[in-house]
Each structure stands twice: as structure tokens, then as C-alpha cells.
Design a protein around this motif. Structure first.
Motif, PDB file in Angstrom:
ATOM      1  N   THR A 134       0.309  -0.869  -0.269  1.00  0.00           N
ATOM      2  CA  THR A 134      -0.379   0.056  -0.123  1.00  0.00           C
ATOM      3  C   THR A 134       0.440   0.876  -0.135  1.00  0.00           C
ATOM      4  N   THR A 135       0.400   1.728  -0.927  1.00  0.00           N
ATOM      5  CA  THR A 135       1.118   3.435  -0.742  1.00  0.00           C
ATOM      6  C   THR A 135       0.541   4.531  -0.549  1.00  0.00           C
ATOM      7  N   VAL A 136       0.636   5.753   1.155  1.00  0.00           N
ATOM      8  CA  VAL A 136      -0.090   6.433   0.996  1.00  0.00           C
ATOM      9  C   VAL A 136       0.670   7.599   0.376  1.00  0.00           C
ATOM     10  N   GLU A 137      -0.138   8.855  -0.062  1.00  0.00           N
ATOM     11  CA  GLU A 137       0.442   9.738  -0.853  1.00  0.00           C
ATOM     12  C   GLU A 137      -0.158  11.145   0.183  1.00  0.00           C
ATOM     13  N   ASN A 138       0.848  12.082   0.641  1.00  0.00           N
ATOM     14  CA  ASN A 138       0.335  12.987   1.363  1.00  0.00           C
ATOM     15  C   ASN A 138       0.448  14.679   0.319  1.00  0.00           C
ATOM     16  N   ASP A 190       4.229  12.838   6.689  1.00  0.00           N
ATOM     17  CA  ASP A 190       4.539  14.024   6.528  1.00  0.00           C
ATOM     18  C   ASP A 190       3.991  14.446   5.327  1.00  0.00           C
ATOM     19  N   GLY A 191       3.988  16.544   5.347  1.00  0.00           N
ATOM     20  CA  GLY A 191       3.375  16.635   4.493  1.00  0.00           C
ATOM     21  C   GLY A 191       4.367  16.269   3.322  1.00  0.00           C
ATOM     22  N   GLU A 192       3.508  16.474   1.882  1.00  0.00           N
ATOM     23  CA  GLU A 192       4.068  16.301   0.739  1.00  0.00           C
ATOM     24  C   GLU A 192       4.763  14.657   0.229  1.00  0.00           C
ATOM     25  N   GLU A 193       4.848  13.977   1.229  1.00  0.00           N
ATOM     26  CA  GLU A 193       5.921  12.957   1.522  1.00  0.00           C
ATOM     27  C   GLU A 193       4.766  11.385   0.442  1.00  0.00           C
ATOM     28  N   THR A 194       5.517  10.137   0.562  1.00  0.00           N
ATOM     29  CA  THR A 194       4.772   9.634   0.891  1.00  0.00           C
ATOM     30  C   THR A 194       5.458   8.281   1.666  1.00  0.00           C
ATOM     31  N   GLU A 195       4.056   7.496   2.182  1.00  0.00           N
ATOM     32  CA  GLU A 195       4.613   6.072   2.973  1.00  0.00           C
ATOM     33  C   GLU A 195       4.078   5.168   1.961  1.00  0.00           C
ATOM     34  N   LEU A 224      -0.913  17.578   0.812  1.00  0.00           N
ATOM     35  CA  LEU A 224      -0.697  18.461   1.690  1.00  0.00           C
ATOM     36  C   LEU A 224       0.458  18.792   2.405  1.00  0.00           C
ATOM     37  N   LEU A 225       0.449  20.349   2.887  1.00  0.00           N
ATOM     38  CA  LEU A 225       2.032  20.698   3.580  1.00  0.00           C
ATOM     39  C   LEU A 225       1.913  20.234   4.996  1.00  0.00           C
ATOM     40  N   ASP A 226       0.884  20.090   5.974  1.00  0.00           N
ATOM     41  CA  ASP A 226       0.683  19.397   7.371  1.00  0.00           C
ATOM     42  C   ASP A 226       1.036  17.859   7.298  1.00  0.00           C
ATOM     43  N   SER A 227       1.094  17.271   7.991  1.00  0.00           N
ATOM     44  CA  SER A 227       1.377  15.969   8.021  1.00  0.00           C
ATOM     45  C   SER A 227      -0.305  15.154   9.140  1.00  0.00           C
ATOM     46  N   LEU A 228      -0.671  13.761   8.046  1.00  0.00           N
ATOM     47  CA  LEU A 228      -0.896  12.976   7.964  1.00  0.00           C
ATOM     48  C   LEU A 228      -1.452  12.171   8.621  1.00  0.00           C
ATOM     49  N   ASP A 229      -2.044  12.034  10.056  1.00  0.00           N
ATOM     50  CA  ASP A 229      -2.069  10.436  10.737  1.00  0.00           C
ATOM     51  C   ASP A 229      -3.399  10.217  11.170  1.00  0.00           C
ATOM     52  N   THR A 230      -3.834   8.718  10.228  1.00  0.00           N
ATOM     53  CA  THR A 230      -4.188   8.411   9.597  1.00  0.00           C
ATOM     54  C   THR A 230      -4.126   6.839   9.894  1.00  0.00           C
ATOM     55  N   THR A 231      -5.296   5.998   9.573  1.00  0.00           N
ATOM     56  CA  THR A 231      -5.013   4.621  10.153  1.00  0.00           C
ATOM     57  C   THR A 231      -5.544   3.500   8.499  1.00  0.00           C
ATOM     58  N   VAL A 232      -4.254   2.334   8.434  1.00  0.00           N
ATOM     59  CA  VAL A 232      -4.693   2.005   7.307  1.00  0.00           C
ATOM     60  C   VAL A 232      -5.132   0.655   7.609  1.00  0.00           C
ATOM     61  N   GLU A 233      -6.569   0.010   7.171  1.00  0.00           N
ATOM     62  CA  GLU A 233      -7.213  -1.022   7.363  1.00  0.00           C
ATOM     63  C   GLU A 233      -7.017  -1.877   5.933  1.00  0.00           C
TER      64      GLU A 233
END
Length: 290
Positions: free
Chosen positions: A184-188, A214-219, A190-199
């Protein structure tokens, strides 16, 4: 010279109308910011649109605090993207260009209205204070499908707006002794960090993992499930991140292992991994919002 009272009234009324017309035109051209496309606008040849990173993948991106840009491509007889989502109470600059002929970009019920000329980039900066949905129409005749050329602008509350992109890679078929890996690839965007849950749900198994992007990053998040625990047959999988969802189906089949074993010249089978495991990768190179 004696002027009749009624004639004086008509003269006064005519003067009021003239002053009113002049005031209306002045307000419309100055107060509402109505301008013609000038020579200082960006130039972009239709044949170079796919080579321009702004328009090759058109959409919305955050460029500053409370500042966004929306890049749109008009063509017969569609807009790309056909649904544009922006946050309320933020300044949004639209950049619109044409791939073929003259179109317009008109947001119904607002003063957002511009010609879209091939070779030019039309620019408009607006702010929508309240959430709502608006139609986007072309009011410049552009061919036989002109009447079907439309899109939608969705203004959402600021706290509900995101620029998250979700992508999942998963196998179509595995053997009963193999592992099913969902990457799974999650791209954010926005400039602010994204705190989320992957199900992640595969068959009857559900795995959840907290994730910070993190903002404008990919995990990247890798989830592995043992195919033997699921059993043979088709198994649906679903990956959910906030309001974003990807689905698919993986088939566990004995034929896959038999074919691999025959090709390798060894008997089918192998060590099975029980249960599910999760592997979270570090941040990748930052990417721009969609």
C-alpha cells in the motif's frame, strides 16, 4: 424657457438611468475583477500540455498556508479533472488551458467565468466561503458535443479536505503455500502531516496499522497474509485509508504451485507462514498533491 413638469421628470429619470448604467459597467469591470486575457498570461502550446508537469496530471495542490492551485485542461468535450474538490475559506487560483479549440470555464452561479484559448493559460483567483456544489459549463460553442461539456466543483469544509492518494499492488493468483503481499502506498499532498489508519481486509482477516505521512511525502505499508490460512478459492481484499478505498480479488489455487514446481523440476510445496505480518517502509521522495 418653460419645461413642463412631466418632461422634467422624464429628463431626471433618464439621467438616473445613464448614471446607473455607467456605475454598473464600472463595478462589473473593476469591482468584480473582470479582465481580458492579457499578453502577460502564460503561453502553452496544445501539443506541449503533456510535457508540462502542471497539466500532465491536472488537479489541485497546496502551495502555501490557505493557498491552493487548481490546474484544469479543457478539451472536446470534457474537463480534466471532471470533479474538482477545494476547501472552503481558502484562496484558490485556477489555471485553465485548452487542448484543441476555444472553450470556456464557467462556474455556474458565480463570477468565475473565462475563455479558454488554445496556447494560453487563463488564470483566476477566488475564495469560496461556504461549502457547496457548483456546475462547471462551457459557454463557448466548441462542436457537436458542446451541450454535454460539463464538470463539477465541490467546496468542502476545510477540516474535511485532504489530498490523499491511495495505491495498492496485490497479486491476482498465488499458491496455497505462498504469501499474499499487499503493498500500500499513501501519498499526502497537503503541507501538514497526515495521521491516519490503514485497514487491510483479506478474506476473513483484518489488519490495522497507524500511519503518519509527512507533508508532501509518501509512505509505503506492506501487509503479508498466509494463503494457506485462507484456503483455496477467490478471496476479496479491501484497503481503506480514511475515505479512500481500493478493492480487488486474489485467487488461491493449487495449479499455481504445481506449474511452478513442474518448471523448476521439484515437487510442489514449501514452508507456510502462519498469520499476518506488517512491514512499514520509511518515507519515499516527496510528491506533489493531485
Amino acid at each position: 424657457m418653460n419645461i413642463h413638469t412631466y418632461e422634467r421628470l422624464w429628463l431626471a429619470g433618464a439621467m438616473v438611468l445613464i448614471v446607473g448604467f455607467v456605475a454598473t459597467i464600472t463595478y462589473g469591470s473593476v469591482g468584480l475583477g473582470i479582465v481580458m486575457i492579457g499578453d502577460d498570461e502564460d503561453v502553452l502550446a496544445p501539443g506541449e500540455i503533456d510535457d508540462d508537469e502542471r497539466f500532465a496530471d491536472p488537479g489541485v495542490e497546496q502551495v502555501g498556508e490557505n493557498e491552493y492551485e487548481a490546474h484544469v485542461v479543457a478539451m472536446t468535450f470534457i474537463y480534466q479533472p471532471d470533479t474538482i474538490e477545494i476547501p472552503a475559506g481558502n484562496e484558490v487560483t485556477f489555471y485553465v488551458t485548452s487542448r484543441d479549440v476555444i472553450h470556456s470555464f464557467t462556474v455556474v452561479g458565480t463570477n468565475v467565468n473565462t475563455m479558454v484559448v488554445p496556447g494560453e493559460v487563463s488564470t483566476m483567483t477566488v475564495e469560496f466561503d461556504e461549502p457547496g456544489e457548483y456546475g462547471i459549463l462551457c459557454n463557448e460553442y466548441c462542436g457537436s458535443g458542446h451541450h454535454d461539456m460539463e464538470a463539477e466543483l465541490v467546496v468542502v469544509p476545510e477540516d474535511e479536505f485532504d489530498l490523499t492518494e491511495l495505491a495498492v499492488e496485490a497479486p491476482d493468483e498465488v499458491g496455497p503455500d505462498d504469501e499474499i503481499e499487499l503493498s500500500t502506498t499513501v501519498e499526502n499532498g497537503l503541507l501538514d502531516s497526515l495521521d491516519t489508519t490503514v485497514e487491510v481486509q483479506v478474506g476473513d482477516e483484518t489488519i490495522t496499522e497507524d500511519l503518519t505521512v509527512d507533508g508532501e511525502e509518501t509512505e509505503e505499508l506492506s501487509v503479508t497474509v498466509d494463503a494457506g490460512d485462507l484456503g483455496e478459492g477467490d478471496h476479496d481484499w479491501t484497503v481503506t485509508v480514511d475515505d479512500h478505498e481500493e478493492t480487488g480479488t486474489v485467487t488461491v489455487s493449487d495449479e499455481t504451485n504445481d506449474d511452478d514446481a513442474n518448471e523448476a523440476g521439484t515437487p510442489a510445496g514449501g514452508a507456510a507462514v502462519t498469520g499476518a505480518s506488517v512491514d512499514v517502509a520509511g518515507p519515499m521522495a516527496g510528491g506533489e498533491g493531485a
